[in-house]
Design a protein around this motif. Structure first.
Motif, PDB file in Angstrom:
ATOM      1  N   ALA A 151      65.747  38.864  73.300  1.00 63.17           N
ATOM      2  CA  ALA A 151      66.288  39.710  72.225  1.00 63.17           C
ATOM      3  C   ALA A 151      66.394  41.142  72.744  1.00 63.17           C
ATOM      4  N   HIS A 152      67.574  41.749  72.479  1.00 63.12           N
ATOM      5  CA  HIS A 152      67.731  43.136  72.902  1.00 63.12           C
ATOM      6  C   HIS A 152      66.799  44.039  72.104  1.00 63.12           C
ATOM      7  N   GLY A 153      66.366  45.106  72.766  1.00 64.51           N
ATOM      8  CA  GLY A 153      65.403  46.017  72.162  1.00 64.51           C
ATOM      9  C   GLY A 153      65.994  47.344  71.748  1.00 64.51           C
ATOM     10  N   ALA A 154      65.138  48.327  71.642  1.00 66.84           N
ATOM     11  CA  ALA A 154      65.440  49.573  70.930  1.00 66.84           C
ATOM     12  C   ALA A 154      65.792  50.754  71.831  1.00 66.84           C
ATOM     13  N   PHE A 155      65.913  50.540  73.162  1.00 68.29           N
ATOM     14  CA  PHE A 155      66.341  51.648  74.016  1.00 68.29           C
ATOM     15  C   PHE A 155      67.862  51.720  73.966  1.00 68.29           C
ATOM     16  N   ALA A 156      68.375  51.947  72.767  1.00 70.96           N
ATOM     17  CA  ALA A 156      69.809  51.916  72.501  1.00 70.96           C
ATOM     18  C   ALA A 156      70.070  52.671  71.206  1.00 70.96           C
ATOM     19  N   GLU A 157      71.354  52.934  70.933  1.00 68.10           N
ATOM     20  CA  GLU A 157      71.671  53.612  69.676  1.00 68.10           C
ATOM     21  C   GLU A 157      71.348  52.734  68.469  1.00 68.10           C
ATOM     22  N   TYR A 158      71.537  51.411  68.639  1.00 64.89           N
ATOM     23  CA  TYR A 158      71.300  50.488  67.528  1.00 64.89           C
ATOM     24  C   TYR A 158      70.485  49.298  68.004  1.00 64.89           C
ATOM     25  N   VAL A 159      69.667  48.763  67.101  1.00 68.34           N
ATOM     26  CA  VAL A 159      68.931  47.534  67.390  1.00 68.34           C
ATOM     27  C   VAL A 159      69.061  46.621  66.170  1.00 68.34           C
ATOM     28  N   ALA A 160      69.168  45.309  66.427  1.00 71.83           N
ATOM     29  CA  ALA A 160      69.261  44.330  65.348  1.00 71.83           C
ATOM     30  C   ALA A 160      67.903  43.675  65.152  1.00 71.83           C
ATOM     31  N   VAL A 161      67.423  43.657  63.912  1.00 74.58           N
ATOM     32  CA  VAL A 161      66.087  43.117  63.615  1.00 74.58           C
ATOM     33  C   VAL A 161      66.172  42.274  62.342  1.00 74.58           C
ATOM     34  N   PRO A 162      65.553  41.071  62.340  1.00 76.07           N
ATOM     35  CA  PRO A 162      65.537  40.282  61.100  1.00 76.07           C
ATOM     36  C   PRO A 162      64.899  41.089  59.971  1.00 76.07           C
ATOM     37  N   CYS A 163      65.488  40.992  58.764  1.00 76.31           N
ATOM     38  CA  CYS A 163      65.015  41.822  57.637  1.00 76.31           C
ATOM     39  C   CYS A 163      63.543  41.601  57.337  1.00 76.31           C
ATOM     40  N   GLU A 164      63.073  40.349  57.495  1.00 75.50           N
ATOM     41  CA  GLU A 164      61.674  40.081  57.141  1.00 75.50           C
ATOM     42  C   GLU A 164      60.703  40.764  58.103  1.00 75.50           C
ATOM     43  N   ASN A 165      61.204  41.254  59.235  1.00 79.04           N
ATOM     44  CA  ASN A 165      60.343  41.957  60.193  1.00 79.04           C
ATOM     45  C   ASN A 165      60.209  43.446  59.876  1.00 79.04           C
ATOM     46  N   LEU A 166      61.013  43.935  58.931  1.00 83.49           N
ATOM     47  CA  LEU A 166      61.069  45.385  58.703  1.00 83.49           C
ATOM     48  C   LEU A 166      60.015  45.847  57.702  1.00 83.49           C
ATOM     49  N   HIS A 167      59.534  47.062  57.918  1.00 84.04           N
ATOM     50  CA  HIS A 167      58.613  47.706  56.981  1.00 84.04           C
ATOM     51  C   HIS A 167      59.145  49.105  56.688  1.00 84.04           C
ATOM     52  N   ILE A 205      59.921  64.131  74.708  1.00 81.03           N
ATOM     53  CA  ILE A 205      61.008  63.354  74.098  1.00 81.03           C
ATOM     54  C   ILE A 205      62.278  63.585  74.915  1.00 81.03           C
ATOM     55  N   TYR A 206      62.884  62.496  75.413  1.00 81.98           N
ATOM     56  CA  TYR A 206      64.117  62.575  76.207  1.00 81.98           C
ATOM     57  C   TYR A 206      65.288  62.052  75.385  1.00 81.98           C
ATOM     58  N   PRO A 207      66.485  62.644  75.550  1.00 82.18           N
ATOM     59  CA  PRO A 207      67.670  61.994  74.983  1.00 82.18           C
ATOM     60  C   PRO A 207      67.877  60.646  75.676  1.00 82.18           C
ATOM     61  N   LEU A 208      68.470  59.694  74.942  1.00 79.54           N
ATOM     62  CA  LEU A 208      68.690  58.355  75.517  1.00 79.54           C
ATOM     63  C   LEU A 208      69.462  58.428  76.835  1.00 79.54           C
ATOM     64  N   ASP A 209      70.430  59.361  76.907  1.00 81.44           N
ATOM     65  CA  ASP A 209      71.252  59.472  78.120  1.00 81.44           C
ATOM     66  C   ASP A 209      70.412  59.808  79.350  1.00 81.44           C
ATOM     67  N   ASP A 210      69.253  60.421  79.138  1.00 84.21           N
ATOM     68  CA  ASP A 210      68.343  60.715  80.252  1.00 84.21           C
ATOM     69  C   ASP A 210      67.253  59.654  80.357  1.00 84.21           C
ATOM     70  N   GLY A 211      67.567  58.437  79.875  1.00 82.87           N
ATOM     71  CA  GLY A 211      66.577  57.364  79.811  1.00 82.87           C
ATOM     72  C   GLY A 211      65.972  57.010  81.158  1.00 82.87           C
ATOM     73  N   LEU A 212      66.776  57.096  82.230  1.00 79.51           N
ATOM     74  CA  LEU A 212      66.239  56.727  83.543  1.00 79.51           C
ATOM     75  C   LEU A 212      65.184  57.745  83.985  1.00 79.51           C
ATOM     76  N   SER A 213      65.456  59.041  83.734  1.00 80.74           N
ATOM     77  CA  SER A 213      64.440  60.062  84.049  1.00 80.74           C
ATOM     78  C   SER A 213      63.207  59.858  83.185  1.00 80.74           C
TER      79      SER A 213
END
Ligand SMILES: [Zn+2]
Ligand SMILES: [Zn+2]
Length: 323
Positions: free
Chosen positions: A106-122, A290-298
């Motif tokens: 499952a893809h994770g959250a190092f992205a602009e958007y992440v998809a998560v089943p509703c029952e997992n959300l709080h 805190i880094y911007p996502l675009d600087d994720g590799l750094s």
């Protein structure tokens, strides 16, 4: 959307990764995501994962059930099948067919958007800032210890490891009323615990003695042996580190001393959010940068440096549409 992608050998920044479109999940715009030791283990081969990493996040729901739209959420990372005996017992984190956000299929959250089943959300209470809510997942993992063992007020508890998880475990056990000592290698990180009233000791100044409960949170394969040597006969050893490498230790002391060994992984989000809302656990002092996502590799390079506190990623362009 922009995302970091791990192909099994290399981490890269992808400026136009396909946004998730799964109708059965909520689509969440990621405000902040945390880089954790498990992510660094993944980049060492743990779980043979490929995809978008990241499992610690806070964001707001953009697509999904009407009552969730626009709400700030955090999410449990294990996506169960919903049908097997484990899922039917409410143990989706032990579903044999589970997918795990940013760790397994499952893809994770190092992205602009992440998809998560509703029952997992709080839902995140108003008085918890994004910079605090992003710690919900590792804090829940620390609260898992209290669902597994029940320390008595006079129990002597040792937390080995002064990293992020060790810090949170020490705070949670102190909140539960135990007599906590934290031992680590970094005086600046131990100072964070001192500031919230936890007794701390540098590893090289520590005279080993026996504790009722020892929590191993060093994140290194040498921690297990040290932790085991500090448990009293009939005491409890809680293992929190997930390590890609195999351990080489003798199990004889566990038998001889009748040690209760408890493996401990993901935990309850409601307890973590309640503690954050009540300001019972100090998490923001754990943030390094805190880094911007675009600087994720750094950001990942920075997170790899020994002794570094929590590095966060911020996919910064709030307001842009998914497509
Ligand atoms: Zn983690
Ligand atoms: Zn299942």
């Amino acid at each position: 959307m922009r995302a970091l992608y791990w192909d099994g050998r290399e981490l890269c920044f992808v400026p136009s990764f396909a946004a998730p479109t799964d109708e059965s999940t909520a689509l969440i715009k990621v405000h902040l995501a945390g880089i954790c030791a498990t992510d660094l283990q993944i980049f060492a081969g743990y779980m043979a994962f490929t995809g978008v990493p990241g499992h610690e996040f806070v964001g707001s729901v953009e697509q999904g059930p009407g009552e969730l739209i626009g709400k700030r959420v955090v999410g449990e990372i294990n996506f169960g099948c919903g049908e097997c005996p484990a899922c039917r017992r409410g143990l989706n984190r032990h579903c044999p067919n589970r997918r795990v956000m940013g760790i397994l299929n499952a893809h994770g959250a190092f992205a602009e958007y992440v998809a998560v089943p509703c029952e997992n959300l709080h839902l995140v209470p108003e008085n918890i800032a994004d910079e605090e809510a992003v710690f919900a997942e590792p804090l829940a993992a620390s609260f898992e210890i209290l669902t597994q063992i029940h320390p008595k007020p006079d129990d002597d508890v040792l937390v080995l490891g002064d990293g992020k998880l060790g810090n949170l475990c020490a705070q949670v056990l102190q909140l539960a009323g135990a007599n906590v000592t934290a031992v680590g290698k970094h005086s600046d990180k131990l100072a964070l615990l001192n500031n919230v009233g936890v007794r701390t000791l540098l590893l090289d100044k520590w005279q080993p003695h026996l504790f009722d409960i020892v929590v191993e949170a060093t994140g290194s394969s040498s921690g297990f042996g040290l932790a085991l040597s500090a448990v009293r006969p009939r005491g409890t050893l809680v293992l929190k580190s997930t390590i890609a490498a195999n351990h080489q230790v003798s199990l004889a002391p566990i038998v001889i001393n009748e040690v209760n060994v408890v493996g401990s992984r993901c935990g309850p989000f409601p307890e973590a959010l309640a503690a954050l809302a009540a300001k019972q656990i100090a998490v923001t002092p754990l943030i390094e940068k805190i880094y911007p996502l675009d600087d994720g590799l750094s950001a990942v390079t920075h997170a790899r440096r020994a002794g570094v506190r929590k590095i966060l990623l911020q996919p910064s362009d709030h307001g842009r549409s998914v497509h």
